[in-house]
Design an enzyme around this catalytic site. Structure first.
Site, PDB file in Angstrom:
ATOM      1  CB  SER A 116      -0.934  -0.001   1.204  1.00 27.34           C
ATOM      2  OG  SER A 116      -0.222  -0.295   2.371  1.00 27.34           O
ATOM      3  CG  HIS A 137      -2.760  -0.459  -3.660  1.00 25.02           C
ATOM      4  ND1 HIS A 137      -3.146   0.837  -3.457  1.00 25.02           N
ATOM      5  CD2 HIS A 137      -2.807  -1.060  -2.438  1.00 25.02           C
ATOM      6  CE1 HIS A 137      -3.403   1.021  -2.177  1.00 25.02           C
ATOM      7  NE2 HIS A 137      -3.213  -0.111  -1.536  1.00 25.02           N
ATOM      8  CD  GLU A 149      -3.972   3.120  -6.528  1.00 21.84           C
ATOM      9  OE1 GLU A 149      -4.189   4.337  -6.550  1.00 21.84           O
ATOM     10  OE2 GLU A 149      -3.341   2.566  -5.609  1.00 21.84           O
ATOM     11  CG  ASN A 187      -3.164   4.000   0.170  1.00 20.96           C
ATOM     12  OD1 ASN A 187      -4.385   4.123   0.312  1.00 20.96           O
ATOM     13  ND2 ASN A 187      -2.537   2.855   0.369  1.00 20.96           N
TER      14      ASN A 187
HETATM   15  N1  3HC Z   1     -17.891  -9.743   1.559  1.00 23.05           N
HETATM   16  C1  3HC Z   1     -19.214  -9.813   1.359  1.00 23.05           C
HETATM   17  N2  3HC Z   1     -20.063  -8.873   1.798  1.00 23.05           N
HETATM   18  C2  3HC Z   1     -19.545  -7.834   2.490  1.00 23.05           C
HETATM   19  C3  3HC Z   1     -18.164  -7.697   2.738  1.00 23.05           C
HETATM   20  C4  3HC Z   1     -17.322  -8.706   2.242  1.00 23.05           C
HETATM   21  N3  3HC Z   1     -16.006  -8.676   2.421  1.00 23.05           N
HETATM   22  N4  3HC Z   1     -17.959  -6.549   3.443  1.00 23.05           N
HETATM   23  C5  3HC Z   1     -19.168  -5.991   3.643  1.00 23.05           C
HETATM   24  N5  3HC Z   1     -20.116  -6.745   3.058  1.00 23.05           N
HETATM   25  C6  3HC Z   1     -21.553  -6.555   3.020  1.00 23.05           C
HETATM   26  C7  3HC Z   1     -22.108  -6.026   4.321  1.00 23.05           C
HETATM   27  O1  3HC Z   1     -22.220  -7.082   5.258  1.00 23.05           O
HETATM   28  C8  3HC Z   1     -23.469  -5.504   3.855  1.00 23.05           C
HETATM   29  O2  3HC Z   1     -24.382  -6.564   3.733  1.00 23.05           O
HETATM   30  P1  3HC Z   1     -25.936  -6.371   4.175  1.00 23.05           P
HETATM   31  O3  3HC Z   1     -26.483  -5.389   3.194  1.00 23.05           O
HETATM   32  O4  3HC Z   1     -26.515  -7.735   4.028  1.00 23.05           O
HETATM   33  O5  3HC Z   1     -25.907  -5.867   5.580  1.00 23.05           O
HETATM   34  C9  3HC Z   1     -23.153  -5.007   2.450  1.00 23.05           C
HETATM   35  O6  3HC Z   1     -21.882  -5.572   2.073  1.00 23.05           O
HETATM   36  C10 3HC Z   1     -23.037  -3.534   2.318  1.00 23.05           C
HETATM   37  O7  3HC Z   1     -22.459  -3.046   3.487  1.00 23.05           O
HETATM   38  P2  3HC Z   1     -23.020  -1.717   4.138  1.00 23.05           P
HETATM   39  O8  3HC Z   1     -24.444  -1.806   4.471  1.00 23.05           O
HETATM   40  O9  3HC Z   1     -22.075  -1.326   5.221  1.00 23.05           O
HETATM   41  O10 3HC Z   1     -23.049  -0.766   2.889  1.00 23.05           O
HETATM   42  P3  3HC Z   1     -22.167   0.351   2.360  1.00 23.05           P
HETATM   43  O11 3HC Z   1     -22.962   0.849   1.236  1.00 23.05           O
HETATM   44  O12 3HC Z   1     -21.763   1.286   3.443  1.00 23.05           O
HETATM   45  O13 3HC Z   1     -20.837  -0.286   1.761  1.00 23.05           O
HETATM   46  C11 3HC Z   1     -18.479  -0.116   1.965  1.00 23.05           C
HETATM   47  C12 3HC Z   1     -19.775  -0.683   2.555  1.00 23.05           C
HETATM   48  C13 3HC Z   1     -18.308  -0.579   0.525  1.00 23.05           C
HETATM   49  C14 3HC Z   1     -17.350  -0.669   2.816  1.00 23.05           C
HETATM   50  C15 3HC Z   1     -18.571   1.453   1.993  1.00 23.05           C
HETATM   51  O14 3HC Z   1     -18.861   1.875   3.299  1.00 23.05           O
HETATM   52  C16 3HC Z   1     -17.292   2.093   1.517  1.00 23.05           C
HETATM   53  O15 3HC Z   1     -17.041   2.240   0.334  1.00 23.05           O
HETATM   54  N6  3HC Z   1     -16.460   2.544   2.489  1.00 23.05           N
HETATM   55  C17 3HC Z   1     -15.157   3.126   2.178  1.00 23.05           C
HETATM   56  C18 3HC Z   1     -14.152   2.011   2.043  1.00 23.05           C
HETATM   57  C19 3HC Z   1     -12.826   2.522   1.545  1.00 23.05           C
HETATM   58  O16 3HC Z   1     -12.590   3.696   1.333  1.00 23.05           O
HETATM   59  N7  3HC Z   1     -11.910   1.570   1.368  1.00 23.05           N
HETATM   60  C20 3HC Z   1     -10.573   1.873   0.911  1.00 23.05           C
HETATM   61  C21 3HC Z   1      -9.673   2.033   2.091  1.00 23.05           C
HETATM   62  S1  3HC Z   1      -8.030   2.409   1.587  1.00 23.05           S
HETATM   63  C22 3HC Z   1      -7.358   0.912   1.273  1.00 23.05           C
HETATM   64  O17 3HC Z   1      -7.939  -0.129   1.458  1.00 23.05           O
HETATM   65  C23 3HC Z   1      -5.964   0.903   0.721  1.00 23.05           C
HETATM   66  C24 3HC Z   1      -4.991   0.279   1.679  1.00 23.05           C
HETATM   67  O18 3HC Z   1      -3.747   0.219   1.012  1.00 23.05           O
HETATM   68  C25 3HC Z   1      -4.815   1.078   2.962  1.00 23.05           C
END
Ligand code: 3HC
Length: 263
Positions: A116, A137, A149, A187
């Protein structure tokens, strides 16, 4: 590695039809990763069945899981065409890992690091196959986030980049290309923003809940920055920021908020 990122990468590979081997040296992480994959595949297929009449989610889940095998030794990847690494974010550990992997994998295998924040080029060099080495990534949760990425070092072969980009696209991701620069695109822009939000909470400018609500409702982010910092993992945020501060001390966007340091 079959942790937070690795299990998701293995899962989307198998779900897209590729025979996939999940490897972790730690038996507990391996078992947890396998369990997370099984739960997630079943959940995503059940959700699809609820939207798509006639879709047999049980059969689809069985098919995906049948493409996966699990192993606690790196030797299990000896015949793999593409090896995606998602182990600890420690440059020395990764370089040692790649020096060893370069000697074990078949010569035509392509290596991809899900780092990352570390430079890809030193790992590519350590593997002794810098032309067949890229950064790949992903974002947490890998199963739901649409982006991947594709990071090119100056030595990466264009054809290899095309192959890996094509593979990532087949696994359902939208790809963007990027040079081997700190934090790539996301990031580099995201993590300093999380640090600024932590610093804002430390100063008491606004309450944590209000900072998060403000960025969700006022900027359209799906999660507020403080919730997202937890979701990424404060340990990961700290290791990214501390590493950048060491390497690029004059870049003002890179700083470690004191409370993060205390963790
Ligand atoms: N597998 C299957 N289902 C999953 C899951 C997974 N791994 N993770 C979550 N879900 C499910 C949830 O359980 C939920 O199911 P439900 O509707 O039955 O309850 C469904 O997906 C949707 O979850 P939410 O209700 O919480 O809905 P959201 O619309 O909020 O979506 C999210 C969740 C996609 C995580 C959204 O909140 C999001 O986009 N958050 C930002 C995440 C982000 O920015 N990530 C990047 C971080 S940076 C990174 O990773 C880089 C690293 O290098 C640091």
């Amino acid at each position: 590695g079959l942790g937070l990122m690795g299990h998701g990468i293995a899962q989307i590979s198998a779900a897209a039809g590729f025979r996939t081997v999940g490897v972790d040296l730690n038996a507990d992480v391996l078992a947890n990763g396998q369990h997370a994959i099984e739960t997630s595949v079943a959940k995503l297929n059940a959700r699809k069945a609820s939207k798509q009449e006639g879709f047999d989610d049980k059969a689809a889940t069985e098919e995906t899981l049948a493409r996966l095998t699990y192993a606690s030794s790196v030797d299990a990847v000896a015949q793999c065409d593409l090896i995606v690494e998602a182990i600890v974010e420690d440059a020395a550990v990764k370089e040692k890992f790649y020096a060893d992997l370069g000697a074990r994998a078949k010569p035509e295998a392509i290596f991809a690091s899900n780092t990352s924040s570390l430079a890809v080029a030193p790992m590519a060099l350590a593997s002794k196959r810098p032309d067949r080495f890229v950064g790949l990534h992903y974002f947490n949760p890998v199963q739901l986030m649409k982006l991947c990425e594709v990071v090119a070092t100056p030595k990466a072969d264009d054809h290899v980049l095309e192959l890996v980009d094509g593979w990532a696209t087949l696994t359902g991701k939208v790809t963007v290309r990027c040079k081997d620069t700190p934090g790539f695109v996301v990031n580099r822009l995201l993590v300093p923003n999380l640090a600024a939000a932590i610093a804002m909470a430390e100063r008491g400018d606004a309450a944590i809940q209000d900072i998060d609500a403000a960025m969700c409702l006022g900027a359209g982010h799906p999660m507020g920055p403080l919730q997202l910092a937890d979701y990424v993992g404060l340990d990961t945020c700290l290791s990214i920021l501390a590493g950048w501060c060491d390497q690029y001390p004059t870049e003002p966007a890179f700083f470690v908020p004191p409370s993060l340091m205390a963790k």
